[in-house]
Scaffold this motif. Structure first.
Motif, short mmCIF file in Angstrom:
data_model
loop_
_atom_site.label_atom_id
_atom_site.label_comp_id
_atom_site.label_asym_id
_atom_site.label_seq_id
_atom_site.Cartn_x
_atom_site.Cartn_y
_atom_site.Cartn_z
N ALA A 180 0.83 -1.21 0.00
CA ALA A 180 0.00 0.00 0.00
C ALA A 180 0.86 1.26 0.00
O ALA A 180 2.04 1.22 0.36
CB ALA A 180 -0.93 0.01 1.22
N VAL A 181 0.21 2.35 -0.40
CA VAL A 181 0.85 3.68 -0.37
C VAL A 181 0.02 4.53 0.58
O VAL A 181 -1.17 4.75 0.36
CB VAL A 181 0.88 4.32 -1.77
N LEU B 58 -3.61 3.17 -3.05
CA LEU B 58 -3.52 4.45 -2.36
C LEU B 58 -4.50 4.57 -1.20
O LEU B 58 -5.70 4.33 -1.36
CB LEU B 58 -3.76 5.59 -3.35
N ILE B 59 -3.98 4.98 -0.04
CA ILE B 59 -4.81 5.26 1.14
C ILE B 59 -4.38 6.63 1.67
O ILE B 59 -3.21 6.85 1.95
CB ILE B 59 -4.59 4.20 2.25
N ASN C 15 -0.05 8.98 13.74
CA ASN C 15 0.58 7.67 13.89
C ASN C 15 -0.41 6.61 14.36
O ASN C 15 -0.35 5.46 13.92
CB ASN C 15 1.75 7.77 14.87
N LYS C 16 -1.34 7.00 15.21
CA LYS C 16 -2.36 6.07 15.70
C LYS C 16 -3.23 5.57 14.53
O LYS C 16 -3.52 4.37 14.43
CB LYS C 16 -3.24 6.76 16.74
N LEU D 22 -4.35 1.22 10.48
CA LEU D 22 -4.39 0.85 9.07
C LEU D 22 -3.45 -0.31 8.77
O LEU D 22 -3.82 -1.28 8.09
CB LEU D 22 -4.01 2.08 8.23
N ILE D 23 -2.23 -0.23 9.30
CA ILE D 23 -1.24 -1.29 9.06
C ILE D 23 -1.69 -2.60 9.67
O ILE D 23 -1.49 -3.68 9.10
CB ILE D 23 0.15 -0.86 9.59
N LYS D 24 -2.31 -2.53 10.83
CA LYS D 24 -2.82 -3.73 11.49
C LYS D 24 -3.83 -4.44 10.59
O LYS D 24 -3.80 -5.67 10.44
CB LYS D 24 -3.47 -3.36 12.83
#
Length: 198
Positions: free
Chosen positions: A109-110, A165-166, A178-179, A184-186
């Protein structure tokens, strides 16, 4: 394994977020800025790279693509990669896609940090006062934004067409941004694990 690009205009907070993400999720941080500053101290690239950095210009594709590709090949066995400040042109993006597919570790992802130019300029000028970076002055910043609009911003459409894209609002505090990214990464890691388990 997930591979991410942290994207945004100059001053959007890419470097800060990439460092936090890399540490929390055990991703190897590939910062084009750090790599180029390191390379600029070598005899091989000193004159060419330093000139482009200080002017706020993009380092030519032929030079930066080779440098980054060598780093990717060296670190591809890491749990994942996060690219910060690269790619910056369509040619660089296309080259990176081909390399990651060839290495059987495609882009996940971007993450685009959206920030208005006025706020971004203020952040960069503030950073320049504390860091002493020669390229953090108003003349160079304006040039970097012009180049971003012409060369780098088109990557948003390029990655949107690929469904990669996100976009995240880059205006809140570092902690809040960052939260959101961590959540999102999780989700991305969960989806990736489910695909691999099939």
């Amino acid at each position: 394994m997930i591979n991410l690009i942290i994207f945004g205009s100059p001053g959007a907070g890419k470097g800060t977020q990439a460092q936090l993400i890399a540490k929390k999720h055990r991703l190897y941080h590939i910062s084009s800025g750090e790599i180029l500053r390191a390379e600029s101290s070598s005899k091989k690239y000193k004159e060419s790279i330093t000139k482009f950095i200080n002017q706020g210009s993009l380092v030519p594709d032929d030079l930066i693509i080779g440098i980054i590709e060598n780093k990717v090949k060296e670190k591809i066995k890491e749990p994942g990669l996060i690219f910060d400040g690269y790619p910056r042109t369509i040619r660089q993006a296309s080259s990176l896609n081909k390399l990651l597919k060839k290495l059987k570790s495609p882009l996940t992802a971007v993450i685009n940090l959206q920030l208005e130019e006025k706020t971004a300029v203020e952040r960069i000028l503030s950073r320049g006062l504390s860091s002493g970076r020669k390229d953090d002055n108003l003349k160079t910043i304006k040039r970097r934004f012009k180049i971003y609009e012409q060369e780098t911003k088109p990557l948003l459409k390029y990655y949107a067409k690929q469904g990669k894209l996100i976009t995240i609002d880059g205006h809140p505090s570092i902690a809040l941004v960052n939260k959101k990214i961590n959540a999102l990464i999780k989700d991305l890691q969960k989806s990736h694990a489910e695909v691999e388990a099939r």
